[in-house]
Scaffold this active site. Structure first.
Site, PDB file in Angstrom:
ATOM      1  N   CYS A   2       0.947  -1.274  -0.048  1.00 34.35           N
ATOM      2  CA  CYS A   2       0.291   0.084  -0.028  1.00 34.35           C
ATOM      3  C   CYS A   2       0.803   1.345  -0.123  1.00 34.35           C
ATOM      4  O   CYS A   2       1.997   1.211   0.291  1.00 34.35           O
ATOM      5  CB  CYS A   2      -0.831   0.089   1.331  1.00 34.35           C
ATOM      6  SG  CYS A   2       0.121   0.344   2.710  1.00 34.35           S
ATOM      7  N   GLU A 113      -1.237   0.643  16.032  1.00 35.35           N
ATOM      8  CA  GLU A 113      -1.794   1.736  15.550  1.00 35.35           C
ATOM      9  C   GLU A 113      -3.048   1.981  16.496  1.00 35.35           C
ATOM     10  O   GLU A 113      -3.350   3.282  16.521  1.00 35.35           O
ATOM     11  CB  GLU A 113      -2.437   1.206  13.992  1.00 35.35           C
ATOM     12  CG  GLU A 113      -3.361   2.588  13.537  1.00 35.35           C
ATOM     13  CD  GLU A 113      -4.086   1.748  12.359  1.00 35.35           C
ATOM     14  OE1 GLU A 113      -3.557   1.064  11.402  1.00 35.35           O
ATOM     15  OE2 GLU A 113      -5.308   2.221  12.180  1.00 35.35           O
ATOM     16  N   THR A 148      -7.566   0.803  10.741  1.00 41.48           N
ATOM     17  CA  THR A 148      -7.675   0.976   9.527  1.00 41.48           C
ATOM     18  C   THR A 148      -7.690  -0.284   8.436  1.00 41.48           C
ATOM     19  O   THR A 148      -8.140  -0.294   7.475  1.00 41.48           O
ATOM     20  CB  THR A 148      -6.436   1.965   8.861  1.00 41.48           C
ATOM     21  OG1 THR A 148      -5.236   1.392   9.179  1.00 41.48           O
ATOM     22  CG2 THR A 148      -6.663   3.307   9.249  1.00 41.48           C
ATOM     23  N   SER A 206       2.217  -9.602  10.490  1.00 42.39           N
ATOM     24  CA  SER A 206       1.309  -8.479   9.758  1.00 42.39           C
ATOM     25  C   SER A 206      -0.145  -8.940  10.124  1.00 42.39           C
ATOM     26  O   SER A 206      -0.715  -9.931   9.847  1.00 42.39           O
ATOM     27  CB  SER A 206       1.899  -8.593   8.228  1.00 42.39           C
ATOM     28  OG  SER A 206       0.753  -7.869   7.687  1.00 42.39           O
ATOM     29  N   ASN A 208      -2.662  -7.183   8.970  1.00 45.66           N
ATOM     30  CA  ASN A 208      -3.598  -7.246   7.680  1.00 45.66           C
ATOM     31  C   ASN A 208      -3.468  -8.499   6.642  1.00 45.66           C
ATOM     32  O   ASN A 208      -4.303  -8.941   6.291  1.00 45.66           O
ATOM     33  CB  ASN A 208      -3.381  -6.026   6.824  1.00 45.66           C
ATOM     34  CG  ASN A 208      -2.110  -6.108   5.920  1.00 45.66           C
ATOM     35  OD1 ASN A 208      -1.980  -6.703   4.945  1.00 45.66           O
ATOM     36  ND2 ASN A 208      -0.831  -5.232   6.556  1.00 45.66           N
ATOM     37  N   SER A 250       1.894  -4.923   3.293  1.00 45.39           N
ATOM     38  CA  SER A 250       3.308  -4.712   3.657  1.00 45.39           C
ATOM     39  C   SER A 250       4.205  -5.613   2.748  1.00 45.39           C
ATOM     40  O   SER A 250       5.606  -5.777   2.738  1.00 45.39           O
ATOM     41  CB  SER A 250       3.825  -4.707   4.957  1.00 45.39           C
ATOM     42  OG  SER A 250       3.491  -6.130   5.537  1.00 45.39           O
TER      43      SER A 250
END
Ligand code: SF4
Length: 275
Positions: A2, A113, A148, A206, A208, A250
């Site tokens: 991203c 985050e 997010t 990670s 996500n 990522s």
């Protein structure tokens, strides 16, 4: 990868070329990229007290004002690589609080985050499951935002649970799930529906990538999470399989390309590879 993570890596490389740099926390949850950055002399620390350079970089995940000030108070120069979409989420929460809502963040309590989104707040809740919603105290007004990288289906489900549990309360929801996450999740669903085996490439830490694995597993019985092509096992595949390949935000293109090449090299792999 991203744009938020890509820009953060580019900033780190640019800065490291000019002066010694320490990154606070994981810039990217991918060991290949981290190895390359370390080879350029970039240091990674989890605690500002361990930093030996004068410049410190905050990752794309962002940080609270409290944390930023604590770093500055140590006399360090702060370089912020916070993703603009994380800033959007921070502002959304601040606005909810200013409008009199009790903030509820849908996300992982210990995720960097989420810490950045909540550390400046006097009171807040973080929820990720039905149980978490059951633990919420009654309030007249709930203001809900999300980490997010949360799957939007889960976020909508938990918002409806909060509304159902507190029918008298005013519940305002601000959708802070980022567009790259939504697109990736949507594409992963379409891919998993068409495939008998899905390979998800991304760092084991990670968030996500793990979310992608869970999403694919809803639609495909055989999903494997790998970090690099070396993790692929030929016995996972049969000639009649249609294999799906996707990756977390990522994961660098070069790693994904290497996985695809290794897959195509397996003699037993089907002719169908959806990427
Ligand atoms: S996942 Fe979304 S919010 Fe996080 S860095 Fe990437 S674009 Fe930004």
């Amino acid at each position: 990868m991203c744009f938020g993570v890509r820009d953060a890596i580019a900033l780190a490389q640019q800065e490291a070329a000019a002066r010694p740099l320490t990154v606070l926390g994981d810039l990217v949850h991918n060991s290949t990229v981290l190895g390359e950055l370390k080879a350029r002399g970039i240091e990674f620390k989890n605690d500002a007290r361990e930093v030996a350079t004068t410049t410190v970089m905050i990752t794309a995940h962002g940080a609270s004002e409290r944390k930023l000030n604590a770093v500055r108070e140590r006399g360090l120069r702060v370089l912020e690589a916070t993703c603009p979409l994380v800033h959007v989420a921070h502002r959304a929460v601040a606005r909810l609080v200013a409008d009199g809502f009790h903030p509820v963040v849908i996300g992982k309590l210990d995720h960097v985050e989420v810490r950045g989104m909540t550390e400046d707040l006097a009171a807040f809740d973080v929820v990720l499951s039905d149980d978490d919603v059951q633990q919420l105290r009654e309030r007249p007004r709930f203001g809900v935002a999300a980490q997010t990288t949360q799957p939007i289906e889960r976020v909508r489900y938990l918002v409806s649970m909060i509304r159902g549990r507190f029918p008298q309360a005013e519940v305002r929801f601000v959708d802070t799930v980022c567009q790259p996450t939504k697109q990736r999740q949507h594409a992963a669903v379409e891919l998993a529906q068409q495939c008998s085996v899905v390979i998800v490439v991304g760092g084991s830490h990670s968030n996500n990538t793990r979310e992608l694995v869970q999403t694919c597993a809803k639609y495909c019985a055989c999903v494997h999470h790998i970090e690099t092509g070396a993790d692929l096992q030929p016995e996972w595949f049969h000639p009649e399989d249609t294999i799906g390949l996707t990756a977390g935000t990522s994961t660098p293109d070069a790693v994904i390309d290497a996985v695809e090449q290794r897959l195509r090299g397996f003699k037993r792999v089907a002719h169908h590879l959806a990427v």
